[in-house]
Design an enzyme around this catalytic site. Sequence first.
Site, PDB file in Angstrom:
ATOM      1  N   SER A 189     -21.368 107.028  27.105  1.00  7.13           N
ATOM      2  CA  SER A 189     -22.529 106.499  27.817  1.00  7.13           C
ATOM      3  C   SER A 189     -23.331 105.540  26.950  1.00  7.13           C
ATOM      4  O   SER A 189     -23.734 104.454  27.402  1.00  7.13           O
ATOM      5  CB  SER A 189     -23.426 107.652  28.280  1.00  7.13           C
ATOM      6  N   ARG A 199     -23.761 101.266  27.391  1.00  6.62           N
ATOM      7  CA  ARG A 199     -25.086 100.658  27.480  1.00  6.62           C
ATOM      8  C   ARG A 199     -25.356  99.722  26.309  1.00  6.62           C
ATOM      9  O   ARG A 199     -25.985  98.666  26.485  1.00  6.62           O
ATOM     10  CB  ARG A 199     -26.147 101.761  27.578  1.00  6.62           C
ATOM     11  N   ASP A 235     -21.253 115.854  34.274  1.00  7.92           N
ATOM     12  CA  ASP A 235     -20.023 115.759  33.487  1.00  7.92           C
ATOM     13  C   ASP A 235     -19.634 117.082  32.839  1.00  7.92           C
ATOM     14  O   ASP A 235     -18.503 117.237  32.365  1.00  7.92           O
ATOM     15  CB  ASP A 235     -20.157 114.672  32.418  1.00  7.92           C
TER      16      ASP A 235
END
Length: 422
Positions: free
Chosen positions: A21, A25, A306
Amino acid sequence: MIARISKSDVWGSVDAPPSKSYTHRAIAIGSMGHYAKITGPLLSADTLATVSACRAFGADIRISGDTVEIAGVIGKPRVPEDVIDAKNSGTTLRLCSSIAALAEGATVFTGDSSLRKRPNGPLIKALNDLGAVCYSTRGTGTAPLIIHGVMKGGRISINGSISSQFISSLLISCPFAKNDTTILIEGELKSKPYVEVTLEMLEKAGCRIETNFEEFRIQCCQDYNLGEYRVPGDFSSASYPLAAAAVTGSRVTVGNLFPSKQGDAAILEHLLDMGANVFWDEEMGTVTVEGGRLHGIDIDAGQTPDLVPTLAVLAACAEGTTHINNAEHVRYKETDRLRAMATELRKMGVQIEERQDGLDIEGGRLTGATVDGHDDHRIVMALAVAGLAADGQTTISTAESVDISYPAFFADLGKLGAKVEV
């Protein structure tokens, strides 16, 4: 690729891979800003899809060893020369859709068969409401998508219950809009920690966003500069070796796990609540789990989707019943993960009931079986953990999908002493 897992104890230590993640980003924010030097990124199939997409928008991205350097487009992406293939990466598709809405021309996105089934309707509507032109070629809200800029900003509302990636996407791109933007969240904001990660990184880059998480207020005509950035370790990926210790009564230490905004650090609390022994040395960045007598608990998965495959396996190996709740959004991942885990764990002898928004799992003795990985990295890794606790051998299909987030997964299991053949 087929993986075969036999009942095993696991002992020793491994390092958590870098956060997927944070890496996504960092690449997107670095590409939209002036400059970024990203150290310790996860270079996997998913994140490399984001690299390719951002290069298509004009970012100069150079990868050397453990470092990614980016000369960004400063809020002015060019129109790609070709279709952008996001592969299997929903994060790539969604983060880059809003970037495309800043380009003065049309961008076409596609992906693999799984990605082309994933919903994007709320993001499509939001981009249209902000002044871009965005539509699904099939009119289904799924890729292929065509997006034509330039979005102007404005006041919009968006459903927060399907994917927080829609909100993260807008937060990264709306600072470059011509007018201020206000985003109102409809319903519950699921997976809120991922939005917090996005805000944390944008703040580091110098971007100004005000929010109470029901409303986001974004000033227009900003720019930002991520600069030097080190990617933290991934608690989602670490959940598998940690759970492996818990379900086999073994002891495993996972390094590279320092405090961060990651909601999936909640795996430590869940392990403790279920009866495992957990010690987190925050200064050293190490988490040690020693298996105990696990018991069922109630879990709200609204902010940690998740973790659901890992939690399902822990529940299958615990005494009593575990209820995983508030997890309907888990159905909209690479596959319907609620249905996939219910289907495959039943093959291993687990009593499991599937609800629209969760799972009810009765723990018991697992038996090795031939199971389907559903081309989903988290399903494959969770089933591998189940295989370590199951009598006999477990055979898992589509094992190559671990390359999406944890390329060294099977090698790390072997390092811990697991009986693994791939």
